[in-house]
Enzyme design. Structure first.
Site, short mmCIF file in Angstrom:
data_model
loop_
_atom_site.label_atom_id
_atom_site.label_comp_id
_atom_site.label_asym_id
_atom_site.label_seq_id
_atom_site.Cartn_x
_atom_site.Cartn_y
_atom_site.Cartn_z
CG ASP A 1 0.50 2.36 -1.11
OD1 ASP A 1 1.30 1.57 -0.83
OD2 ASP A 1 -0.39 2.04 -1.25
CG ASP B 1 -2.23 -3.83 2.27
OD1 ASP B 1 -2.36 -2.74 2.78
OD2 ASP B 1 -2.04 -4.15 1.14
C1 GLA Z 1 -1.86 -0.83 -1.03
C2 GLA Z 1 -2.10 -0.27 0.35
C3 GLA Z 1 -3.68 -0.09 0.68
C4 GLA Z 1 -4.32 0.61 -0.24
C5 GLA Z 1 -3.99 0.18 -1.88
C6 GLA Z 1 -4.63 1.07 -2.88
O1 GLA Z 1 -2.23 -2.01 -0.86
O2 GLA Z 1 -1.43 -0.85 1.21
O3 GLA Z 1 -3.79 0.43 2.17
O4 GLA Z 1 -3.85 2.17 -0.24
O5 GLA Z 1 -2.51 0.07 -1.93
O6 GLA Z 1 -4.28 0.77 -4.18
#
Ligand code: GLA
Length: 710
Positions: free
Chosen positions: A470, A540
């Site tokens: 990420d 997301d």
């Molecule tokens: C980001 C990612 C999510 C998750 C969060 C965790 O927003 O896109 O899928 O992994 O971080 O903190």
């Protein structure tokens, strides 16, 4: 195939269906001649004069670069349009004249050591240009990939002079199009709403998209297509550029009053500059260029083929991808060994392949204000350590994965307390926070190597199968305490190079691990990341209705096998009839399917439903990895349809969704063999010709139609 025709001083680059041609004019200029359907006779250069342009006085004929369609444009001469290249000379001016010098054609390509690139390539044409006053030599590369109808382009600067120059602009790819009526296609969006397909008429003047966020961004994707005004999905001219890069970029078009269009793509022209000392070289990242005479669907297919064959890491591109259960949406920071194992047990029963432990397993991470940089397991959550936990997951017959965010640093972390200078910041200025975190200074090798070493140490004895990588904030004040004042202008690009170094070291340390990219959803969905991570978390936003636009735009430029898509139950749209797992499955199943929801509380009915979905997906996934995607035509606003057909045309799966409330009775398929009869899973038969002309009967607002030749 690359040919140099000595009689006419012509270069021709042939792919299976296209020809790209350029001609040396007066021994010193390289004119762009033709980019279109494959042919041998590409004509000859003719000079179209326009008045008022300054010109180079010449013994043969006066020429102004302002009149020409060129292969390379440079600032500070008489091409007065926006240019690909600008250097600042040691004397303070920014004049240049890059005269064509020589060429070389060689097998394969030069591989990059520090950046992603297209692996393979049949042949490469290298053109060299020299600016005699500064001594700066510019090499322009064209590598041909015949099967995908693609050509990759980049530039290399070599300072052969005695004094430094500063590169102020270095755009990797230029395409000068003939006068015409064009429409641009870009992928525009925002966080939670990435990559909406956006068509805009190309108008006179300068226009384009960019990122200055330090990553390719949720707002604009490093992809730019231009089509003729009459072009449809299946007929007409279309051109596209896609940047193999994950940081700041510029992608622009400039249309003259006469209607000619110059397309440019490369490093962001405002946030990039580079000092090139005497004897030094600088190489730009690569752009993938493609053309189709058969409309925009073929343009997408070319890019899909190129990315799958030459960008994605070989061992993973076409191999089965695990259906994962990810912990984030259901569990957030509350994960621990006990509850994840309970989830894993259910995931196994449902037929899934892996459990992925998302954010929260390391340091003191029970809140997002802390611990980034402390990549050791939290022993309260995983008392027996990660290895014991991973072995327990394996014992259930599942693969196991973990989430990491190695390019970031929390102020509340051991790493920051011992190395506050490792956060990216401008001297004497307060840095902006994003999600309460700072960004690691990836221009600093020590910082990069320490984080890599810590992660390798943490995972080296843990039998991991999967990593979700990420990157949860944009860059704001991009200074480095690690670099001298004159190199601060290099920070943005050096940061991306540091990120690539991290990707390279970690993927090399764990060669059997499948890496999935992620950037607060899909903020770094680009061909650079796909070089290391064959799939990327798309957004997301897991709302199935809103996902339709996001996935449609993403699939315009990237293969379905890059698009990670999960069924969740955290939010649903009013258009949905309650929590309809069948609809959610239909949307997610066109990409790499996964789940993120509390699977321990499913009703018996939903348990059976999910089991059936997962079995169906296992059957169709090979098609999604290898097949060709055909967008279905005559879709109205709010209708989404794609048909994925195997290379031998003996299998297909079509997805259809309607969120506009209207009822469609027949769905016309695409890409089948008209002579074949296809059989569905439940005894249906589809005649190829009828399915493509009349269509297949539809019931309801969404459908998945499968067929195979027996
Ligand atoms: C980001 C990612 C999510 C998750 C969060 C965790 O927003 O896109 O899928 O992994 O971080 O903190």
């Amino acid at each position: 195939m690359i040919i140099f025709d000595k009689t006419h001083n012509l270069f021709k680059i042939h792919t299976q269906n296209t020809t790209y041609a350029m001609q040396i004019v007066h021994g010193k200029y390289v004119a762009h001649l033709y980019y279109g359907t494959r042919k041998d006779d590409v004509g000859d250069f003719t000079l179209q004069r326009t008045s008022f342009a300054p010109y180079y006085p010449d013994e043969e004929e006066n020429i102004s670069l302002d009149w020409l369609q060129t292969e390379l444009s440079f600032f500070g001469g008489n091409d007065l349009k926006d240019t690909a290249v600008r250097i600042r000379n040691a004397n303070g001016d920014s004049a240049s004249f890059f005269r064509y010098q020589t060429y070389r054609i060689f097998k394969g390509r030069v591989e990059f050591d520090d950046m992603p690139y297209s692996r393979g390539g049949e042949e490469t044409l290298e053109l060299s240009y020299v600016d005699e006053v500064s001594g700066c030599v510019l090499y322009s590369y064209y590598t041909v990939f015949p099967n995908s109808d693609t050509i990759t382009r980049y530039l290399r600067f070599e300072n052969q002079g005695d004094v430094p120059v500063k590169i102020e602009r270095a755009l990797s790819c230029q395409l000068d199009l003939p006068a015409g009526d064009y429409i641009s296609i870009t992928l525009c969006g925002a966080y939670f709403n990435e990559r909406h397909l956006t068509e805009t008429p190309v108008h006179v003047g300068l226009q384009g998209i960019y990122s200055m966020r330090g990553h390719s961004s949720h707002q604009f994707n490093p992809f730019l297509a231009v089509k003729s005004a009459q072009t449809t999905e299946y007929a007409g001219d279309a051109y596209a550029m896609e940047f193999v890069y994950s940081g700041d970029f510029t992608a622009q078009m400039e249309k003259t009053f006469e209607g000619k269009v110059r397309m440019l793509m490369g490093l962001n022209k405002d946030t990039f500059a580079w000092n090139l000392g005497a004897g030094e070289t600088f190489t730009t990242p690569e752009v993938i260029l493609t053309y189709s005479a058969d409309g925009t669907n073929a343009l997408s297919q070319n890019l899909h083929a190129h990315i799958r064959e030459y960008i994605m890491p070989k061992p993973f591109a076409f191999s089965p991808r695990p259906i994962v259960l990810n912990t984030w949406e259901a569990m957030n920071f509350t994960i621990n060994e006990t509850n994840v194992l309970a989830y894993a047990q259910h995931a196994k029963e449902l037929g899934m392949d892996a459990v992925v432990v998302d954010d929260g397993w390391f340091g003191e991470r029970c809140h997002d204000d802390r611990s980034l940089g402390d990549w050791q397991a939290n022993t309260r959550k995983f008392p027996d350590g990660l290895r014991a936990f991973a072995e327990k997951v394996h014992a259930l017959g599942l693969k196991v994965g973990f989430w990491i965010e190695p390019e970031m640093i929390s102020e509340n972390s051991h790493l920051y307390r011992s190395h506050p200078e490792w956060a990216l910041r401008c001297k004497d200025r307060e840095p902006s926070r994003g999600r309460m975190q700072l960004v690691l200074d990836l221009t600093n090798d020590n910082a990069v190597e320490t984080v890599v070493k810590n992660l390798v140490e943490t995972f080296k004895d843990v039998p991991i199968d999967y990593i979700k990588w990420d990157f949860n904030r944009s860059l704001a004040e991009t200074g480095s305490l690690n670099l001298p004042p004159e190199k601060q202008c290099e920070v943005k690009h050096r940061f991306v190079l540091g990120s690539y170094k991290m990707h390279k070291l970690l993927t090399q340390a764990f060669p059997n691990v499948l890496f999935e990219g992620c950037t607060g959803g899909g903020g770094r969905f680009d061909a650079g990341i796909l070089f290391y991570c064959p799939q990327i978390w798309t957004s997301d936003n897991t709302d199935p209705v809103e996902r339709l636009e996001i996935q449609k735009g993403t699939a315009f430029a990237y293969p379905l096998s890059a698009i990670s898509a999960h069924v969740s139950n955290s939010k649903f749209n009013e258009i949905e009839d309650g929590l309809d797992y069948a609809f959610r499955f239909n949307v997610a199943a066109e990409g790499i399917l996964g789940y993120e929801m509390d699977v321990t509380r499913l009703s018996l009915e939903n348990t059976e439903r999910l089991k059936a979905h997962i079995q169906t997906y296992k059957r169709i996934q090979p098609l999604l990895l290898e097949g060709d995607a055909y967008r279905l035509e005559d879709m109205q606003k709010g209708e989404y349809g794609v048909c994925v057909v195997s290379k031998d045309k003996k299998r297909f799966v079509a997805f259809y969704r309607n969120v506009n409330g209207r009822q469609r009775e027949y769905l016309t398929l695409k890409g089948l063999n008209a002579a074949y009869v296809y059989h569905g899973e439940n005894g249906e038969t589809y005649d190829g010709k009828t399915a493509m002309q009349t269509g297949v009967a539809l019931q309801g607002k969404y459908a998945m139609v499968e067929g195979r030749v027996k």
